[in-house]
Design an enzyme around this catalytic site. Structure first.
Site, PDB file in Angstrom:
ATOM      1  N   LYS A   1     -42.097  -6.439  17.289  1.00  0.00           N
ATOM      2  CA  LYS A   1     -41.088  -7.122  16.469  1.00  0.00           C
ATOM      3  C   LYS A   1     -41.676  -7.506  15.108  1.00  0.00           C
ATOM      4  O   LYS A   1     -42.890  -7.479  14.924  1.00  0.00           O
ATOM      5  CB  LYS A   1     -40.570  -8.364  17.198  1.00  0.00           C
ATOM      6  CG  LYS A   1     -39.794  -8.049  18.471  1.00  0.00           C
ATOM      7  CD  LYS A   1     -39.242  -9.317  19.103  1.00  0.00           C
ATOM      8  CE  LYS A   1     -38.423  -8.992  20.352  1.00  0.00           C
ATOM      9  NZ  LYS A   1     -37.854 -10.226  20.960  1.00  0.00           N
TER      10      LYS A   1
ATOM     11  N   VAL B   1     -26.949 -24.910 -48.477  1.00  0.00           N
ATOM     12  CA  VAL B   1     -27.414 -25.794 -47.403  1.00  0.00           C
ATOM     13  C   VAL B   1     -28.536 -25.178 -46.583  1.00  0.00           C
ATOM     14  O   VAL B   1     -29.072 -25.818 -45.681  1.00  0.00           O
ATOM     15  CB  VAL B   1     -26.248 -26.186 -46.471  1.00  0.00           C
ATOM     16  CG1 VAL B   1     -25.215 -26.998 -47.223  1.00  0.00           C
ATOM     17  CG2 VAL B   1     -25.602 -24.960 -45.837  1.00  0.00           C
ATOM     18  N   GLY B   2     -28.894 -23.947 -46.881  1.00  0.00           N
ATOM     19  CA  GLY B   2     -29.988 -23.322 -46.140  1.00  0.00           C
ATOM     20  C   GLY B   2     -30.267 -21.932 -46.665  1.00  0.00           C
ATOM     21  O   GLY B   2     -29.444 -21.322 -47.343  1.00  0.00           O
ATOM     22  N   ARG B   3     -31.458 -21.422 -46.349  1.00  0.00           N
ATOM     23  CA  ARG B   3     -31.842 -20.095 -46.827  1.00  0.00           C
ATOM     24  C   ARG B   3     -32.576 -19.369 -45.719  1.00  0.00           C
ATOM     25  O   ARG B   3     -33.389 -19.954 -44.995  1.00  0.00           O
ATOM     26  CB  ARG B   3     -32.732 -20.222 -48.059  1.00  0.00           C
ATOM     27  CG  ARG B   3     -33.126 -18.889 -48.687  1.00  0.00           C
ATOM     28  CD  ARG B   3     -33.609 -19.078 -50.109  1.00  0.00           C
ATOM     29  NE  ARG B   3     -32.502 -19.393 -51.016  1.00  0.00           N
ATOM     30  CZ  ARG B   3     -31.789 -18.462 -51.656  1.00  0.00           C
ATOM     31  NH1 ARG B   3     -32.063 -17.178 -51.483  1.00  0.00           N
ATOM     32  NH2 ARG B   3     -30.808 -18.823 -52.454  1.00  0.00           N
ATOM     33  N   GLY B   4     -32.255 -18.070 -45.563  1.00  0.00           N
ATOM     34  CA  GLY B   4     -32.853 -17.276 -44.503  1.00  0.00           C
ATOM     35  C   GLY B   4     -33.442 -15.987 -45.018  1.00  0.00           C
ATOM     36  O   GLY B   4     -33.606 -15.783 -46.222  1.00  0.00           O
TER      37      GLY B   4
ATOM     38  N   THR C   1     -27.115 -19.873 -46.874  1.00  0.00           N
ATOM     39  CA  THR C   1     -25.867 -20.451 -46.377  1.00  0.00           C
ATOM     40  C   THR C   1     -25.430 -21.561 -47.324  1.00  0.00           C
ATOM     41  O   THR C   1     -26.240 -22.394 -47.725  1.00  0.00           O
ATOM     42  CB  THR C   1     -26.040 -21.007 -44.964  1.00  0.00           C
ATOM     43  OG1 THR C   1     -26.437 -19.953 -44.090  1.00  0.00           O
ATOM     44  CG2 THR C   1     -24.742 -21.618 -44.461  1.00  0.00           C
TER      45      THR C   1
ATOM     46  N   GLU D   1     -38.532   2.871  10.505  1.00  0.00           N
ATOM     47  CA  GLU D   1     -37.340   2.128  10.110  1.00  0.00           C
ATOM     48  C   GLU D   1     -37.650   1.194   8.944  1.00  0.00           C
ATOM     49  O   GLU D   1     -36.870   1.061   8.008  1.00  0.00           O
ATOM     50  CB  GLU D   1     -36.792   1.333  11.294  1.00  0.00           C
ATOM     51  CG  GLU D   1     -35.494   0.595  10.989  1.00  0.00           C
ATOM     52  CD  GLU D   1     -34.969  -0.188  12.183  1.00  0.00           C
ATOM     53  OE1 GLU D   1     -34.038  -0.982  11.986  1.00  0.00           O
ATOM     54  OE2 GLU D   1     -35.503  -0.011  13.297  1.00  0.00           O
TER      55      GLU D   1
ATOM     56  N   PHE E   1     -32.331 -12.841 -45.020  1.00  0.00           N
ATOM     57  CA  PHE E   1     -31.476 -11.914 -45.750  1.00  0.00           C
ATOM     58  C   PHE E   1     -30.629 -12.589 -46.831  1.00  0.00           C
ATOM     59  O   PHE E   1     -29.979 -11.913 -47.609  1.00  0.00           O
ATOM     60  CB  PHE E   1     -30.523 -11.195 -44.784  1.00  0.00           C
ATOM     61  CG  PHE E   1     -31.204 -10.158 -43.943  1.00  0.00           C
ATOM     62  CD1 PHE E   1     -31.841  -9.085 -44.526  1.00  0.00           C
ATOM     63  CD2 PHE E   1     -31.200 -10.254 -42.559  1.00  0.00           C
ATOM     64  CE1 PHE E   1     -32.460  -8.117 -43.754  1.00  0.00           C
ATOM     65  CE2 PHE E   1     -31.814  -9.296 -41.786  1.00  0.00           C
ATOM     66  CZ  PHE E   1     -32.456  -8.217 -42.379  1.00  0.00           C
TER      67      PHE E   1
ATOM     68  N   ASP F   1     -32.542 -16.576 -29.842  1.00  0.00           N
ATOM     69  CA  ASP F   1     -33.260 -17.417 -30.804  1.00  0.00           C
ATOM     70  C   ASP F   1     -32.824 -18.872 -30.671  1.00  0.00           C
ATOM     71  O   ASP F   1     -32.519 -19.537 -31.665  1.00  0.00           O
ATOM     72  CB  ASP F   1     -33.020 -16.917 -32.235  1.00  0.00           C
ATOM     73  CG  ASP F   1     -34.068 -17.460 -33.218  1.00  0.00           C
ATOM     74  OD1 ASP F   1     -35.181 -17.805 -32.770  1.00  0.00           O
ATOM     75  OD2 ASP F   1     -33.767 -17.536 -34.421  1.00  0.00           O
TER      76      ASP F   1
END
Length: 578
Positions: free
Chosen positions: A553, A127-130, A135, A526, A132, A249
């Protein structure tokens, strides 16, 4: 409007065409595509699929003999850094690692996960490729999930050629394993390994990506439909940030619907680039996707605010169908992110509500200190009445309270005057946070409340992020209980108020209160002590406009500067900034 498109930042594009050739991005395909000759008709630089994040940007080459060199590219040094992370070293490239690590030789690629994957799951369609791996869907054939369909992220060990890449996988599994239980976060089931791959088993979402829904709607959502999406995104991101996890991401490709139903829940996926971060720490590695990367990421000093920028880009796309920052190359996009301002003048922005425009602007503020947190965004007038909003404790409260407690009585008086000047809208978020912290019957909270509420909603992730350590430090400070008025003074963010349109009116009203109730003659010494200036600094030159010559002041200029507190240059190394 037609399909989603980007409006080019012309000056950035011309500068890129004069100065540089294209920058490459690793995408899930067999080769790297050439840059398009026409605008890229998609709100994201990557094709639509369920995948792991590439985040790989190349450094542009200079054209030879083109005259004087142009200004340094924001993309400079990014190639070497990301190449080191992904192990994508090319021949003749600059050396980025010593010895044989670049080839993965000698690295320990044993993760200690179960090796029973093949006996428990049957792999289905991809269903998907990345970067590394890929999926796939899968079906459980044994165990508690028997018969159930799942998603399996298959990460190839041979592509883990650096210690950084291996640690990224370890951390992704650790985050998924510990950061569990939210309805808008993809459910993690288990992790396995064999000699070739790591297998991350997760919930299977069949509804497709948010990006696909945007395109199917012709490029944009109505305000009400955009709210329904953004509320879910904010809910889960606020949850992650409370646990000390920054996603790094966030983009439409990394949000999946559980089913094709129009009202199906939205789930955030892909924690491959995520990391743990403590509220007082900054990350410095450059990761993410070009169109969604925050300015401070490119400057290599960022925290959870970077996720909020990415949500701002998503919100901009949802409401108008265009990307807020666009150029022909990734380096050009980086220039636009750092220098250009989003366009809110062209249609449909003039027809959208002022609240919607303000919401997006507050997320796309280049100064991360002025950007809304996820909890603050949920309290914004445009979105807070949505029935699905769930406002959690905001970790920025702990940091601001710590700074307040460590401040001098003079600055506390100034912040008290500012707190008394806030509008109803500005007080809404602080009222929510005070209520979450559980005031007693007398209307007071103690610092221990911070720890109690955090632990009540904590997951195992807070141990790795060391958020509890930080809250323990705040809770251990010796301080009396805070009523609501002092809580507001302690927890108000001056930098975020500075982004309000009524900032000048607000500070003028606050100064009148301060001048009447808390102003007193003050010595330059101060003030110098208040700001942490060393004796070697010419204090009279630096501080002369802070004090009124007539009565000694604090002047209005000094009051406003005092509200902001010590600058980063005057703070000690272990100090905290708002």
């Amino acid at each position: 409007m037609g399909i989603c498109h980007g409006k080019p930042v012309e000056s950035a594009v011309r500068e890129e065409e004069d100065a540089e050739v294209s920058v490459s991005v690793s995408i899930p395909s067999s080769g790297t595509p050439k840059p398009p000759k026409s605008p890229f008709y998609s709100p994201s630089p990557l094709p639509s699929s369920y995948k792991s994040s590439p985040g790989h940007v190349g450094t542009p080459l200079r054209k030879i003999f083109k005259g004087p060199f142009p200004p340094p590219s924001p993309a400079k040094h990014i190639k070497a850094f990301l190449a080191r992370r992904h192990g994508s070293v090319k021949p003749n490239a600059a050396s980025i690692s010593e010895g044989s690590e670049a080839n993965g030789i000698g690295l320990d690629k044993s993760f200690g996960f179960s090796r029973q994957f093949r006996s428990r799951y049957e792999i289905g369609e991809e269903v998907g490729r990345g970067h590394f791996g890929y999926t796939s869907s899968a079906k459980a054939i044994r165990g508690d999930l028997k018969g159930q369909e799942v998603a399996v992220k298959v990460i190839t060990k041979s592509k883990m050629t650096t210690a950084i890449a291996i640690e990224d996988v370890r951390r992704e599994v650790r985050i998924l394993r510990t950061l569990s239980g939210h309805k808008n976060l993809v459910q993690f089931y288990d992790a396995f390994e064999d000699d070739e791959n790591v297998y991350i088993v997760m919930e299977l979402c069949r509804g497709g990506e948010l990006l696909d829904r945007i395109l199917a709607r012709g490029g944009k959502y109505t305000e009400e439909d955009a709210k329904a999406v953004l509320v879910q995104i904010l809910n889960v991101v606020a949850y992650c940030h409370l646990q000390g996890v920054v996603h790094r991401d966030l983009k439409p490709e990394n949000f999946l619907f559980t089913s094709k139903d129009e009202t199906a829940p939205l789930k955030v996926i892909d924690f491959g680039l995520s990391d743990f971060v403590k509220p007082d720490e900054r990350l410095n590695d450059i990761v993410g996707s070009a169109y969604y990367v925050a300015p401070e990421v490119l400057r290599r000093s960022y925290g959870t605010e970077a996720d909020m920028w990415s949500i701002g880009v998503i919100a901009y796309i949802l409401l108008c169908g265009s990307r807020p920052f666009w150029a022909r190359t990734e380096s050009g996009i980086f220039r636009a992110v750092l220098k250009a301002e989003p366009n809110f003048e062209e249609p449909p922005w003039p027809t959208l509500s002022p609240e919607a425009k303000d919401f997006v602007k507050r997320l796309l503020n280049k100064d991360y200190r002025k950007r809304m947190t996820a909890a603050q965004a949920q309290c914004h007038p445009w979105i807070r009445d949505h029935p699905d909003v769930v406002v959690p404790m905001d970790m920025v409260i702990c940091r601001l309270i710590k700074t307040y407690i460590c401040s001098s009585s003079l600055r506390k008086s100034a912040l008290t005057a500012l707190a008394r000047s806030l509008t109803v809208n500005q007080l809404f978020y602080l009222q929510e946070q005070f209520s979450i912290l559980g005031p007693n019957k007398s209307g007071y909270i103690g610092l221990q409340n911070l720890k109690t509420v955090l632990l009540k909603h904590a997951t195992e992730a807070v141990k790795d992020s060391r958020v509890v350590d930080f809250v323990n430090t705040v809770s251990s400070l010796q301080y009396r209980k805070l009523d609501f008025q002092e809580f507001v003074a302690a927890a108000v963010s001056v930098y975020q108020l500075e982004a309000d349109d009524n900032w000048e009116q607000l500070t003028s009203s606050a100064y009148e209160i301060f001048d009447k109730d808390g102003n007193r003659p003050i010595m330059i010494e101060e003030l110098a002590s208040e700001l942490g200036l060393s004796p070697s600094v010419p204090m009279h030159v630096v501080l002369q406009d802070w004090i009124r010559h007539a009565d000694g002041k604090l002047s209005f200029v000094g009051f406003v500067k005092l509200l902001h507190g010590p600058s980063s240059r005057t703070m000690p190394k272990n100090g905290y900034r708002q």
